[in-house]
Design an enzyme around this catalytic site. Structure first.
Site, PDB file in Angstrom:
ATOM      1  N   GLN A 122     -31.625 -78.614 -52.298  1.00 60.55           N
ATOM      2  CA  GLN A 122     -30.719 -79.765 -52.405  1.00 60.55           C
ATOM      3  C   GLN A 122     -31.141 -80.670 -53.560  1.00 60.55           C
ATOM      4  O   GLN A 122     -30.298 -81.212 -54.294  1.00 60.55           O
ATOM      5  CB  GLN A 122     -30.743 -80.548 -51.087  1.00 60.55           C
ATOM      6  CG  GLN A 122     -29.835 -81.757 -51.070  1.00 60.55           C
ATOM      7  CD  GLN A 122     -28.355 -81.376 -51.068  1.00 60.55           C
ATOM      8  OE1 GLN A 122     -27.926 -80.567 -50.275  1.00 60.55           O
ATOM      9  NE2 GLN A 122     -27.587 -81.973 -51.978  1.00 60.55           N
ATOM     10  N   CYS A 147     -25.793 -85.384 -49.545  1.00 53.86           N
ATOM     11  CA  CYS A 147     -25.981 -83.924 -49.508  1.00 53.86           C
ATOM     12  C   CYS A 147     -24.881 -83.235 -48.713  1.00 53.86           C
ATOM     13  O   CYS A 147     -24.619 -82.055 -48.920  1.00 53.86           O
ATOM     14  CB  CYS A 147     -27.347 -83.593 -48.927  1.00 53.86           C
ATOM     15  SG  CYS A 147     -27.626 -84.281 -47.282  1.00 53.86           S
ATOM     16  N   ASP A 155     -28.007 -89.779 -46.309  1.00 55.08           N
ATOM     17  CA  ASP A 155     -27.939 -88.534 -45.534  1.00 55.08           C
ATOM     18  C   ASP A 155     -27.486 -88.940 -44.128  1.00 55.08           C
ATOM     19  O   ASP A 155     -27.525 -90.126 -43.773  1.00 55.08           O
ATOM     20  CB  ASP A 155     -29.328 -87.871 -45.493  1.00 55.08           C
ATOM     21  CG  ASP A 155     -29.339 -86.519 -44.774  1.00 55.08           C
ATOM     22  OD1 ASP A 155     -28.257 -85.933 -44.557  1.00 55.08           O
ATOM     23  OD2 ASP A 155     -30.452 -86.049 -44.441  1.00 55.08           O
ATOM     24  N   ARG A 163     -33.830 -70.841 -43.411  1.00 50.46           N
ATOM     25  CA  ARG A 163     -33.527 -72.203 -42.938  1.00 50.46           C
ATOM     26  C   ARG A 163     -33.929 -72.279 -41.476  1.00 50.46           C
ATOM     27  O   ARG A 163     -33.467 -71.468 -40.663  1.00 50.46           O
ATOM     28  CB  ARG A 163     -32.041 -72.533 -43.096  1.00 50.46           C
ATOM     29  CG  ARG A 163     -31.638 -73.785 -42.321  1.00 50.46           C
ATOM     30  CD  ARG A 163     -30.212 -74.243 -42.547  1.00 50.46           C
ATOM     31  NE  ARG A 163     -30.058 -74.866 -43.847  1.00 50.46           N
ATOM     32  CZ  ARG A 163     -29.062 -75.696 -44.170  1.00 50.46           C
ATOM     33  NH1 ARG A 163     -28.131 -75.999 -43.284  1.00 50.46           N
ATOM     34  NH2 ARG A 163     -28.981 -76.210 -45.366  1.00 50.46           N
ATOM     35  N   ARG A 191     -24.951 -77.051 -55.805  1.00 54.96           N
ATOM     36  CA  ARG A 191     -25.841 -76.247 -54.966  1.00 54.96           C
ATOM     37  C   ARG A 191     -25.817 -74.796 -55.434  1.00 54.96           C
ATOM     38  O   ARG A 191     -26.832 -74.113 -55.441  1.00 54.96           O
ATOM     39  CB  ARG A 191     -25.404 -76.299 -53.490  1.00 54.96           C
ATOM     40  CG  ARG A 191     -25.417 -77.674 -52.827  1.00 54.96           C
ATOM     41  CD  ARG A 191     -26.779 -78.301 -52.772  1.00 54.96           C
ATOM     42  NE  ARG A 191     -27.779 -77.438 -52.185  1.00 54.96           N
ATOM     43  CZ  ARG A 191     -27.869 -77.126 -50.879  1.00 54.96           C
ATOM     44  NH1 ARG A 191     -27.046 -77.660 -50.003  1.00 54.96           N
ATOM     45  NH2 ARG A 191     -28.823 -76.325 -50.437  1.00 54.96           N
ATOM     46  N   HIS A 233     -36.169 -80.228 -48.163  1.00 50.47           N
ATOM     47  CA  HIS A 233     -34.883 -79.594 -48.510  1.00 50.47           C
ATOM     48  C   HIS A 233     -34.826 -79.430 -50.039  1.00 50.47           C
ATOM     49  O   HIS A 233     -34.031 -80.065 -50.734  1.00 50.47           O
ATOM     50  CB  HIS A 233     -33.722 -80.462 -48.008  1.00 50.47           C
ATOM     51  CG  HIS A 233     -32.400 -79.768 -47.965  1.00 50.47           C
ATOM     52  ND1 HIS A 233     -32.231 -78.428 -48.290  1.00 50.47           N
ATOM     53  CD2 HIS A 233     -31.157 -80.230 -47.662  1.00 50.47           C
ATOM     54  CE1 HIS A 233     -30.962 -78.106 -48.162  1.00 50.47           C
ATOM     55  NE2 HIS A 233     -30.286 -79.181 -47.793  1.00 50.47           N
TER      56      HIS A 233
END
Ligand code: CP
Ligand code: NVA
Length: 329
Positions: free
Chosen positions: A136, A272, A230, A106, A317, A133
């Site tokens: 996700q 998310c 988001d 990440r 996730r 991402h």
């Protein structure tokens, strides 16, 4: 189809069928876990987790999914390793590639993870960059499947807010790969770049996805089965941008009115996370002092409301990241 040995860097590295197969595998692994019949497929494997940015869900999902499948993880944060300040990505890749079976990364730049993957010699997993991402998106797809009971091709998915960053771009492409009716609803300057739109259009030609990019909230959410958003200022952006960002995006907040505009009482609300839906966070409070808004990208009423599936998404996730590691390792 075999995904063994593949890296997981961005959605568009996969075919639509491969992409959907991750969701199918996650569904199977989740059912196994629930019924107490999980079979460990990663016994003896080891995975390095590089986090140049903070995380709750992604880190925990990788660690727990690996543990449940019999694998070991090593967590590296920027302050406790040499990465970046004393050692290049290319050198780090070759060191970790000699020791580990897989590497999660990440960080800011997609170019870094692409470089890591070129040099590591083992599968590399994208835990979020500024551009994409992808883990996700698998969790979002599984959550949509569980809550809409429709094939993806019948799902209308609207995304509101900052659509030029990781989540918005990935959502556009992933939804197109799954054949959805995807609507990106954002002011012009927060709409996805032409590269992301071109990728989505290419997939839509194969999958029958319908793509709408609009700044019109009412038209964008009409008939939606899922409404996603988001945060408005992402990791790595300076806090000085908050005031302007709130001014630019406040009309794109997901409120009860937005949910009603879908005309679909069953439309689910997705995020998310983390989210600024109340004043229970430091950032939420400081932005409130600056702007007077007690909720940002979504109101507390929607976040806590009966149509919110945000914690199912968070749980998913884990199941979907497990699917990525099982399929590739
Ligand atoms: N959604 C998500 O990636 O959460 P974290 O930043 O907590 O990992
Ligand atoms: N766009 C957000 C996503 C967090 C999961 C960020 O990059 O901070």
């Amino acid at each position: 189809m075999t995904l063994h040995g593949r890296s997981f860097l961005k959605e568009c590295d996969f075919t639509p069928a491969e992409w959907a197969s991750f969701v199918d595998l996650a569904e199977q692994l989740k059912a196994e876990r629930r019924s107490g019949t999980e079979r460990q497929r990663l016994i003896g494997k080891s995975i390095a987790l590089i986090f140049e940015k903070t995380s709750t869900r992604t880190r925990c999902a990788f660690e727990l999914a690996a543990f449940q499948q019999g694998a070991h993880t090593t967590y590296l944060d920027p302050s406790s390793s040499q990465i970046g300040h004393k050692e290049s990505v290319a050198d780090t890749a070759r060191v970790l590639g000699r020791m580990f079976d897989g590497i999660e990364f990440r960080g800011d730049h997609q170019s870094d993870i692409e470089k890591l993957s070129e040099r590591a010699g083992v599968p590399v997993f994208n835990g979020l960059t500024d551009e994409w991402h992808p883990t996700q998106m698998l969790a979002d797809a599984l959550t949509i499947r569980e809550h809409t009971n429709k094939p993806f091709s019948d799902v209308a998915h609207a995304y509101l807010g900052d659509a030029r960053f990781n989540t918005g771009r990935s959502l556009l492409v992933s939804s197109a790969m799954l054949g959805m009716d995807v609507r990106i609803v954002a002011p012009k300057e927060f709409q996805p770049d032409s590269e992301a739109i071109a990728i989505a259009n290419q997939f839509a030609a194969q999958t029958g996805a319908r793509i709408t990019i609009t700044d019109d909230v009412e038209a964008g959410v009409r008939g939606a089965d899922a409404v996603s958003t988001d945060i408005w200022v992402s990791m790595g952006e300076p806090k000085e941008v908050w005031q302007d960002r709130v001014a630019a995006l406040r009309d794109y907040q997901v409120s009860q009115k937005t949910m009603e505009l879908t005309g679909n009482s069953k439309a689910i609300f997705m995020h998310c996370l983390p989210s600024f839906h109340d004043l229970e966070t430091q950032v939420g409070r400081s932005v409130y002092e600056l702007t007077g808004m007690n909720a940002l990208e979504a109101t507390d009423e929607v976040f806590e409301g009966p149509n919110s599936v945000v914690f199912d998404q968070a749980e998913n996730r884990m199941h979907t990241i497990k699917a990525v590691m099982v399929a590739t390792l």
